[in-house]
Design a protein around this motif. Structure first.
Motif, short mmCIF file in Angstrom:
data_model
loop_
_atom_site.label_atom_id
_atom_site.label_comp_id
_atom_site.label_asym_id
_atom_site.label_seq_id
_atom_site.Cartn_x
_atom_site.Cartn_y
_atom_site.Cartn_z
N GLU A 1 1.32 -0.25 6.64
CA GLU A 1 0.32 -0.65 7.64
C GLU A 1 0.96 -0.98 8.99
N SER B 1 -9.99 6.52 3.77
CA SER B 1 -9.95 5.78 5.04
C SER B 1 -10.95 6.32 6.06
N LEU C 1 -4.46 3.44 10.39
CA LEU C 1 -5.18 3.08 9.16
C LEU C 1 -6.45 3.90 9.00
N GLY C 2 -7.14 4.18 10.12
CA GLY C 2 -8.40 4.91 10.06
C GLY C 2 -8.28 6.34 9.59
N THR D 1 -9.94 0.92 4.97
CA THR D 1 -9.39 1.73 3.88
C THR D 1 -9.70 1.08 2.54
N GLY E 1 -10.06 0.22 11.77
CA GLY E 1 -9.77 1.04 10.60
C GLY E 1 -10.18 0.34 9.32
N TRP F 1 -5.95 6.80 -1.45
CA TRP F 1 -6.48 6.21 -0.23
C TRP F 1 -7.75 6.94 0.24
N GLN G 1 0.80 -1.21 0.00
CA GLN G 1 0.00 0.00 0.00
C GLN G 1 0.83 1.26 0.00
N ALA H 1 -5.74 7.13 7.24
CA ALA H 1 -4.83 7.00 6.08
C ALA H 1 -3.39 7.30 6.47
#
Length: 466
Positions: free
Chosen positions: A30, A400, A36-37, A418, A416, A398, A22, A39
């Motif tokens: 990651e 997210s 993650l929530g 995405t 999270g 992205w 990613q 981005a």
């Protein structure tokens, strides 16, 4: 640009994850479901939990007492390649021309066929574990366990591009102890060492039934040819190694509501050792194994981030990331048993540095719950003339969202989600101006088409304060 000697096993490290990873190239972004929530916007300036140290060790100074955080992210990519393949043949079949290489490879009229590879990148689960501990008002320590590089791709048999590469994988695990020091209320610094364990593999197979004249292989006028059935291993290698790196970071607390963070992660030099086999190494016995070695530099990275608490409920975050992908200019194999052919050019890459831009926000719904959102743009490390099917590297966007819930004062869980959209991009092999690509032409011809895809990520993170 630096030159890196890479064996075919390293090629595995470099050929493929980009279709699945990613961040640009074969780098993984990651590090936690918390980030993650949003981005992963603002990561070098954030301190939600003990995972903060992996993106900036200086942020350990924002964590009180002893904390633990662990979780994982499920990565579900959908990357496809569609196009057309055209078979080739020597422009001259005269024995002397074949022996001396005095011929070109030309398209066979009427041989162009459609061909596609579906879901070339496999699903992956990326776990993580973090610990932090406050020794006193100024000194903090931590430990991060996770992965920063990885990949897995496979082009199924029957696809008319496997002569350029049919599978590749790399797995890394990183142990990262860190220490941080609070200089004063405004400035903090931190650093850590990184112990990286890596292994990888790469392969290429003939995508058609063909024959290679003995005169071409032996460089002399001899009759006959060696049959090469579809699926014959042309090149395969696997290897593993461990190596050390480091990271350093700093944080500047402008005031109670605004903070800037910076982090630098060094390059890590892996020398993967393993074995190789295939038609390219022994045409008479492609299954015969040879010992080989390889060097791969995992590139240096840097990040600058900001955290801005705009109101009691709303905070904004931003990041700019840089990765030194220009260090990745070529792949070379080193197989001592091949004598004067021990060093072989596997792939000319010609990558360039890449950048990532992210913007996110956190909104506190109440004392127990919050939501996160974020967007990001990952710029590709290749252009149209250097993209390959085993690394169908593309620009990515992205989108997210995340949610966090505090069950108690000491325990909380973050989620999270995405969705990543990759640009549709052209891919052709052999690539223009790259002579080494032509070595694969006799085993299936040329390929020209497009690659596109999307990726869904879902993660959970649990954190506890002792």
């Amino acid at each position: 640009m630096k030159k890196h000697t890479l064996t075919l096993a390293v090629a595995s490290a470099l050929l493929g994850m980009a279709a699945q990873v990613q961040a640009a190239g074969f780098q993984l972004a990651e590090t936690s479901a918390t980030g993650l929530g949003r981005a992963f916007a603002g990561e070098a300036a954030m301190a939600d939990n003990a995972s903060a140290q992996v993106r900036n060790p200086a942020m350990l100074t924002q964590l009180q007492g002893t904390q633990i955080s662990g979780g994982g992210i499920m990565v579900m990519p959908n990357v496809d390649i569609h196009g057309h393949a055209t078979q080739v043949m020597p422009s001259s079949m005269k024995p002397n021309d074949l022996a001396t290489g005095n011929f070109d490879l030309v398209d066979v009229p009427g041989s162009t066929v459609a061909s596609s590879a579906e879901d070339v990148a496999g699903n992956a689960f990326i776990p993580n574990l973090y610990l932090s501990h406050q020794l006193d008002d100024q000194l903090f320590i931590g430990l991060a366990v996770g992965s920063n590089y990885g990949m897995s791709t496979e082009l199924q048999q029957g696809f008319r591009g496997t002569q350029f590469g049919n599978e590749a994988s790399i797995k890394t695990v990183e142990l990262n102890p860190n220490i941080a020091y609070r200089i004063n209320d405004q400035f903090s610094i931190g650093g850590g060492v990184r112990f990286v364990m890596g292994k990888g593999s790469i392969g290429a197979t003939s995508s058609v039934d063909t024959q290679i004249p003995l005169a071409v292989l032996q460089h002399k006028q001899v009759p006959g040819a060696i049959p090469v059935p579809m699926g014959t291993t042309l090149k395969y290698m696997e290897g593993d190694d461990t190596a050390w790196g480091w990271q350093a970071g700093a944080a500047w607390q402008l005031d109670a509501n605004n903070r800037i963070g910076f982090n630098y992660r060094s390059a890590v030099d892996l020398k993967l050792a393993g074995h190789a086999n295939g038609f390219a190494f022994n045409p008479l016995n492609p299954s015969m194994k040879f010992d080989g070695s390889m060097e791969l530099t995992l590139p240096a990275t840097a990040e600058i981030s900001s955290f801005n608490q705009l109101t009691d409920k709303l905070a904004m975050h931003a990041s700019v990331n840089w990765t030194d992908w220009s260090a990745f200019d070529k792949l070379e194999a080193d197989i001592p048993a091949l004598g004067n052919r021990a060093t072989q050019l596997v792939k000319q890459e010609n990558w360039h540095d890449s950048y990532r831009f992210a913007l996110g926000a956190t909104y506190n719904l109440d004392r127990q719950s919050l939501v996160r959102v974020g967007v990001a743009y990952d710029k590709s490390a290749v252009d149209e003339n250097t993209r390959t099917m085993t690394i169908p590297e593309m620009n990515r966007y992205w989108f997210s969202a995340g949610y966090g819930y505090k069950f108690t004062e000491n325990f909380n869980v973050d989620m999270g989600l995405t969705y990543i959209v990759a640009d549709k991009a052209n891919v052709s092999e052999p690539r223009p101006g790259i002579a080494s690509d032509r070595d694969s032409l006799p085993f299936g011809g040329s390929f020209s088409g497009t690659t596109e895809g999307n990726i869904l990520l879902f993660g959970l993170q649990a954190s506890y304060k002792f």
